[in-house]
Design a protein around this motif. Structure first.
Motif, short mmCIF file in Angstrom:
data_model
loop_
_atom_site.label_atom_id
_atom_site.label_comp_id
_atom_site.label_asym_id
_atom_site.label_seq_id
_atom_site.Cartn_x
_atom_site.Cartn_y
_atom_site.Cartn_z
N ASN A 187 0.82 -1.22 0.00
CA ASN A 187 0.00 0.00 0.00
C ASN A 187 0.85 1.27 0.00
O ASN A 187 0.34 2.37 -0.15
N ASP A 213 2.08 -8.33 -1.33
CA ASP A 213 0.65 -8.11 -1.07
C ASP A 213 0.23 -6.74 -1.59
O ASP A 213 0.85 -5.73 -1.26
N ASN A 218 -10.69 -9.37 6.33
CA ASN A 218 -11.63 -8.58 7.15
C ASN A 218 -13.01 -9.22 7.27
O ASN A 218 -13.99 -8.53 7.48
N SER A 255 1.28 -0.05 11.87
CA SER A 255 1.57 1.17 11.10
C SER A 255 2.90 1.82 11.47
O SER A 255 3.11 3.01 11.22
N LYS A 282 9.47 3.61 17.19
CA LYS A 282 9.79 5.02 16.91
C LYS A 282 8.73 6.00 17.41
O LYS A 282 8.90 7.20 17.25
N SER A 342 5.74 11.01 8.74
CA SER A 342 5.02 9.99 7.99
C SER A 342 3.51 10.21 8.12
O SER A 342 3.03 10.54 9.20
N ARG A 365 1.59 8.02 8.46
CA ARG A 365 1.15 6.98 9.40
C ARG A 365 1.33 7.39 10.86
O ARG A 365 0.87 6.69 11.75
N SER A 393 5.00 -3.36 5.45
CA SER A 393 5.50 -2.55 4.33
C SER A 393 6.74 -1.80 4.77
O SER A 393 7.06 -1.70 5.95
N SER A 418 8.68 2.01 3.68
CA SER A 418 8.55 3.20 2.85
C SER A 418 9.87 3.56 2.18
O SER A 418 9.92 4.48 1.37
N1 LIG Z 1 -6.48 -6.29 4.12
C1 LIG Z 1 -6.56 -5.06 4.53
O1 LIG Z 1 -7.65 -4.51 4.75
C2 LIG Z 1 -5.28 -4.30 4.76
C3 LIG Z 1 -5.32 -3.08 5.48
C4 LIG Z 1 -4.11 -2.39 5.68
C5 LIG Z 1 -2.93 -2.93 5.18
N2 LIG Z 1 -2.93 -4.11 4.48
C6 LIG Z 1 -1.68 -4.69 3.92
O2 LIG Z 1 -0.72 -4.76 4.95
C7 LIG Z 1 0.44 -4.03 4.56
C8 LIG Z 1 1.12 -3.48 5.77
O3 LIG Z 1 0.33 -2.47 6.36
P1 LIG Z 1 0.89 -1.03 6.58
O4 LIG Z 1 1.95 -0.80 5.59
O5 LIG Z 1 -0.23 -0.07 6.57
O6 LIG Z 1 1.44 -1.08 8.08
P2 LIG Z 1 2.66 -1.80 8.82
O7 LIG Z 1 3.27 -2.84 7.99
O8 LIG Z 1 2.13 -2.14 10.15
O9 LIG Z 1 3.69 -0.58 8.98
C9 LIG Z 1 4.66 -0.39 7.99
C10 LIG Z 1 5.27 0.98 8.11
O10 LIG Z 1 6.13 1.04 9.26
C11 LIG Z 1 7.30 1.81 8.93
N3 LIG Z 1 8.45 0.92 8.98
C12 LIG Z 1 8.63 -0.30 8.38
N4 LIG Z 1 9.83 -0.81 8.67
C13 LIG Z 1 10.45 0.08 9.45
C14 LIG Z 1 11.72 0.11 10.06
N5 LIG Z 1 12.59 -0.91 9.88
N6 LIG Z 1 12.04 1.17 10.82
C15 LIG Z 1 11.17 2.18 11.00
N7 LIG Z 1 9.95 2.22 10.43
C16 LIG Z 1 9.59 1.17 9.67
C17 LIG Z 1 7.07 2.33 7.50
O11 LIG Z 1 6.33 3.54 7.54
P3 LIG Z 1 6.98 5.02 7.71
O12 LIG Z 1 8.39 4.97 7.19
O13 LIG Z 1 6.07 5.88 6.92
O14 LIG Z 1 6.88 5.28 9.17
C18 LIG Z 1 6.16 1.28 6.93
O15 LIG Z 1 5.45 1.72 5.80
C19 LIG Z 1 -0.04 -3.02 3.55
O16 LIG Z 1 0.99 -2.53 2.71
C20 LIG Z 1 -1.06 -3.85 2.80
O17 LIG Z 1 -0.42 -4.67 1.85
C21 LIG Z 1 -4.09 -4.80 4.28
#
Ligand SMILES: NC(=O)c1ccc[n+]([C@@H]2O[C@H](COP(=O)([O-])OP(=O)(O)OC[C@H]3O[C@@H](n4cnc5c(N)ncnc54)[C@H](OP(=O)(O)O)[C@@H]3O)[C@@H](O)[C@H]2O)c1
Length: 313
Positions: free
Chosen positions: A19, A46, A152, A210, A216, A226, A228, A278, A280
């Motif tokens: 995403n 994904d 979901n 997120s 952090k 971010s 987020r 994910s 960024s």
């Molecule tokens: N099925 C659904 O309804 C649904 C809903 C939401 C998401 N998803 C899927 O799940 C995936 C993951 O969700 P998400 O990206 O929203 O949240 P997440 O994986 O919980 O958080 C990822 C975010 O954390 C930060 N991050 C990642 N690694 C890091 C590190 N090593 N050090 C510091 N910050 C780090 C980055 O954001 P920053 O750098 O911006 O802080 C990154 O984009 C999505 O991409 C999507 O494919 C599915």
């Protein structure tokens, strides 16, 4: 590699969330992230047809388009692509016609002849579930989709889906994608037992809450650059911060970051095949990949289970 449910899909036990592509990662940054992920052994990506329609100027499909351009450029051999239907502005809901049209549009954007894993993104109670189940089954029998998943959905509705699929001898879901992490353990009451009973794999999203579970955001007031930051910092409650401290302590013994340790905990939960997280930027990818090789001890898992125990209502 680990196998998704009763499918023939073998995946690295950490999926890369898509995403960010076309949102917090532009095309070049997305290519770097995808390159770093695959270079480190990752193969499970994904996305959803709707990503990233919420960004001003976007319309949905940007993530799939970037992934499609990357696939065409790199021609990786064993990637597994998961995408979803029901939220794209032009393809809302789960009627049979919409599911078919949305899948065809996703195939075009991704530049592939089949989707490895196709999820119903959100339940659509306005459509008879049997119609949706048949629509997904037809995509499988017509070769557009290899395997079916649901995201979901409540446990009750997944039971209903399974009933329809059994009666029609249709393709059964091999994966469930719930919101699940150390600060959101709701799926443990009904979704995890259901997944175990039917041998369906869990692919949890928001695995890092997120970004909160990277450590952090140490305060609810943490301002970050971010988009987020606000969503993530709300988890900085006293309990949320105890979870971060525990992850940090445990991670030290494994030379692992807080993020890596949080993902390792989730990977080891029953029925979980691969948490989704994910990045960024490409520098973040290492922490995600490292979670696949960290083996927490039973005592460490117990400590994390205890500190993240949801408050009794
Ligand atoms: N099925 C659904 O309804 C649904 C809903 C939401 C998401 N998803 C899927 O799940 C995936 C993951 O969700 P998400 O990206 O929203 O949240 P997440 O994986 O919980 O958080 C990822 C975010 O954390 C930060 N991050 C990642 N690694 C890091 C590190 N090593 N050090 C510091 N910050 C780090 C980055 O954001 P920053 O750098 O911006 O802080 C990154 O984009 C999505 O991409 C999507 O494919 C599915």
């Amino acid at each position: 590699m680990t196998r998704i449910g009763n499918s023939d899909l073998d995946v690295f036990p950490l999926a890369l969330g898509g995403n960010v592509f076309g949102w917090t990662a532009d095309r070049d940054a997305s290519f770097e992230i995808l390159d770093a992920f695959v270079a480190g052994g990752g193969n499970f990506i994904d996305t959803a047809d709707s990503y990233s329609s919420w960004v001003p100027g976007n319309h949905g499909g940007e993530s799939e388009e970037i992934i499609g351009q990357w696939l065409a450029s790199r021609k990786p051999s064993n990637v597994v692509i998961a995408t979803k239907v029901s939220q794209h502005p032009d393809f809302q809901g789960l009627s049979a016609n919409n599911v078919r049209s949305a899948a065809e549009a996703s195939l075009k954007r991704l530049g592939v002849d089949h989707i490895d894993l196709y999820y119903a993104h959100f339940d659509d109670p306005s459509v008879l579930l049997g119609e949706t189940v048949n629509a997904f089954a037809n995509l499988v029998s017509d070769g557009l989709v290899r395997h079916v998943g649901v995201s979901n959905y409540s446990a009750a509705r997944i039971h209903e889906w399974l009933g329809f699929a059994h009666r029609a001898s249709a393709a059964l879901p091999v994966a469930i994608q719930p919101h699940y992490n150390l600060v959101h353990r709701d799926p443990e009451s009904a979704i995890v037992p259901l997944a175990q009973e039917y041998d369906i794999s869990l692919v949890p999203y928001y695995a890092l809450a997120s970004g909160f579970l990277t450590g952090k955001y140490r305060s609810a007031d943490t301002a970050g650059d971010s988009p987020r930051a606000q969503g993530a910092a709300r988890y900085a409650t006293p309990q949320g911060l105890r979870i971060i401290d525990t992850l940090e302590e445990i991670g030290k013994d494994h030379k692992a970051s807080i993020a890596t340790t949080a993902l390792a905990w989730l990977r080891e939960r029953p029925a979980v095949v691969a948490p989704i997280a994910s990045a960024s930027r490409s520098a973040q990818v290492h922490d995600l990949l490292a979670s696949a090789i960290v083996e927490l001890t039973a005592d460490e898992v117990h400590r994390l289970d205890e500190v993240s125990q949801p408050d009794p209502v």
